[in-house]
Design an enzyme around this catalytic site. Structure first.
Site, PDB file in Angstrom:
ATOM      1  CG  ASP A 234     -88.319  16.428 -13.938  1.00 30.29           C
ATOM      2  OD1 ASP A 234     -88.941  15.706 -14.727  1.00 30.29           O
ATOM      3  OD2 ASP A 234     -88.834  16.958 -12.937  1.00 30.29           O
TER       4      ASP A 234
ATOM      5  CE  LYS B 137     -86.251  10.036 -16.052  1.00 31.03           C
ATOM      6  NZ  LYS B 137     -86.108  11.277 -15.283  1.00 31.03           N
TER       7      LYS B 137
ATOM      8  CD  GLN C 114     -91.606   8.231 -12.231  1.00 32.65           C
ATOM      9  OE1 GLN C 114     -91.525   7.019 -12.294  1.00 32.65           O
ATOM     10  NE2 GLN C 114     -92.343   8.929 -13.061  1.00 32.65           N
TER      11      GLN C 114
ATOM     12  N   GLY D 155     -92.614  13.021 -17.363  1.00 28.93           N
ATOM     13  CA  GLY D 155     -92.688  13.990 -18.454  1.00 28.93           C
ATOM     14  C   GLY D 155     -91.313  14.042 -19.065  1.00 28.93           C
ATOM     15  CG  HIS D 156     -89.397  11.016 -20.058  1.00 36.55           C
ATOM     16  ND1 HIS D 156     -89.183   9.669 -20.146  1.00 36.55           N
ATOM     17  CD2 HIS D 156     -89.447  11.290 -18.735  1.00 36.55           C
ATOM     18  CE1 HIS D 156     -89.106   9.158 -18.929  1.00 36.55           C
ATOM     19  NE2 HIS D 156     -89.274  10.119 -18.054  1.00 36.55           N
TER      20      HIS D 156
END
Ligand code: GDP
Ligand code: IMO
Ligand code: MG
Length: 427
Positions: free
Chosen positions: A13, A16, A223, A40-41
């Protein structure tokens, strides 16, 4: 200089998605090489906000071919709903390529993930519950299902049978759950075959040919370094290799092709799930970082644990990834503190330790040694160049750079594409 890796330097988080999207306009391919929809991007383009889980963030750049590499684990139902969600918003996803060798997250992998966590009780990892660990376990145990298996019903049935043979024993006898029927799983998986067919490709060949043709390929990690199965805070990690070497195995590209490795680094630290976190704050500063930084999980909606910047971790990320650059994100969130503590070393059982200890016991005992840096109160969200930043913000960035061991080549001052200060060009 065709191949770049972009990865998380902390516990995920870091931003990225934003960084990948920013470069997406200038690269030919963006490749996810590990992880799955545990990621989750977030990408913000104008007034539009996108949350991507499985798709590479390059999917929002029209000239870019998004690739899901062999090292990724794919939940077909999640992938298809992510694709249709983007299509409904007018995003063209037709260029997507998916490796036939990528492993599939089956419904029983998701069940095993959730049941295992429940049985671990207070020792749980705090996984995202998406079946990531059990799917990688099946891969290593050689009972995994791959994307290409969807195109041979007989092989698929045999493989699902082999996987469920043992799992059903565990589910019924150990966990007191109902057995999972082979036919039902096979039928569900076959139902995805035609829908995924247009995207399935020999991505290793495609990417290596692209590199031969001097195309620019960007590998986007999920990650972060400290969640890496080998180099992270094991066992409180994910089940893949987000670190730079993972890009080679997870995409089938040799290390000689990679010329730049960019670590995405938040100006403070966050973590979701269980595990050690030396600079974690339990006071109102932690609350303020969470509130101002919007630190809530994109995938699970859990509050992120928040703490000050940890230079020991940043140095470690530089080392294990061979980082050539950092992209420092969320500097704007730190606006308003009179003084900002930065962890420069640990104290472990009375000793000062400068580098990340390899022993889990030592790391669990690590207490941060802080240096106080002067803060700033000016709004920095409109800054376009380094010299636009207040002197103390400049000094904060320079101090972090000095401590972290690689140049800071870009700074995020807001979630939007253009809320970025570029110092050295990445391309
Ligand atoms: P990822 O998983 O590494 O892609 O990061 P996430 O999307 O989970 O979390 C990063 C969050 O920070 C997202 O909400 C981004 O929109 C936001 N973000 C990224 N860069 C910046 C920045 O420089 N400043 C601010 N304020 N927010 C940012
Ligand atoms: P992005 O790509 C932050 C964490 C989980 C848990 C551990 C194992 O958005 O940075 P898993 O479901 O992977 O078996 O969970 O890893 N985790 C993440 N934390 N960001 C992520 O992804 C994460 N993906 C997994 O919270 O602690
Ligand atoms: Mg995220």
């Amino acid at each position: 200089m065709p191949a770049l890796v972009l990865l998380g330097a902390q516990w995920g988080d870091e931003g990225k998605g934003k960084a990948t999207d920013l470069l997406g306009g200038s690269v030919d391919y963006v490749v996810r090489y590990q992880g799955g929809n545990n990621a989750g991007h977030t990408v913000v383009v104008g007034d539009q906000k996108y949350a991507l889980h499985l798709l590479p963030s390059g999917i929002l750049s029209p000239g870019c071919t998004p690739v899901i590499g062999n090292g990724v684990v794919v939940d077909p139902s999640v992938l298809l709903s992510e694709l249709s969600g983007l299509n409904e918003r007018g995003v063209d996803t037709s260029k997507l390529l998916i490796s036939g060798n990528a492993h599939i997250i089956t419904p029983y992998n998701v069940t095993v993930d959730k049941v295992t966590e429940r049985f671990l009780g207070k020792r749980k990892i705090g996984t995202t519950g998406r079946g990531i660990g059990p799917t990688y376990a099946d891969k290593i145990n050689r009972v995994g299902i791959r994307v290409q298996d969807l195109y041979d019903e007989s092989i698929l049935t045999q493989k699902v049978e082999a996987a469920l043979d043992v799992k059903n024993q565990i589910l019924t006898k150990l966990y007191n759950r109902r057995a999972i029927a082979v036919d039902q799983v096979v039928e569900e998986l076959l139902g995805y075959a035609d829908k995924l067919a247009p995207y399935v490709a020999d991505t290793v060949l495609v990417l290596n040919q692209a590199l031969e043709d001097d195309k620019v390929v960007l590998f986007e990690g999920g990650q972060g370094t400290l969640l890496d199965i080998d180099h992270g805070t094991y066992p409180f990690v994910t089940s893949s290799n987000p670190t730079a070497g993972g890009a080679c195995t997870g995409a089938g590209v040799g290390p000689t092709k990679i010329s730049r490795v960019i670590g995405i680094l938040k100006a403070y630290t966050t973590r979701v799930g269980a595990g050690p976190f030396p600079t974690e704050l339990f006071d109102e500063d932690g609350e303020a970082l969470r509130r101002i930084g919007g630190e809530r999980g994109v995938t699970t909606g859990r509050d992120r644990r928040c703490g000050w910047f940890d230079a020991v971790i940043a140095r470690y990320a530089t080392r294990v990834n061979g980082l050539t650059d950092f992209f420092l994100t969320k500097l704007d969130v730190l606006t308003g503190w009179e003084q900002i503590p930065v962890c420069v070393a640990y104290e472990i059982d009375g000793r000062r330790v400068e580098e990340l200890p390899y022993s889990q016991t030592d790391f669990h005992h690590a207490k941060p040694v802080y240096e106080m840096l002067p803060g700033w109160s000016e709004d920095i969200s409109k800054a376009k160049s380094f010299s636009d930043l207040p002197k103390n913000a400049q000094a904060y960035v320079k101090a972090l750079e000095e401590m972290s061991g690689a140049p800071i080549s870009a700074i995020g001052v807001g979630p939007g594409r253009d809320e970025t200060i570029e110092i050295n060009s990445f391309l």
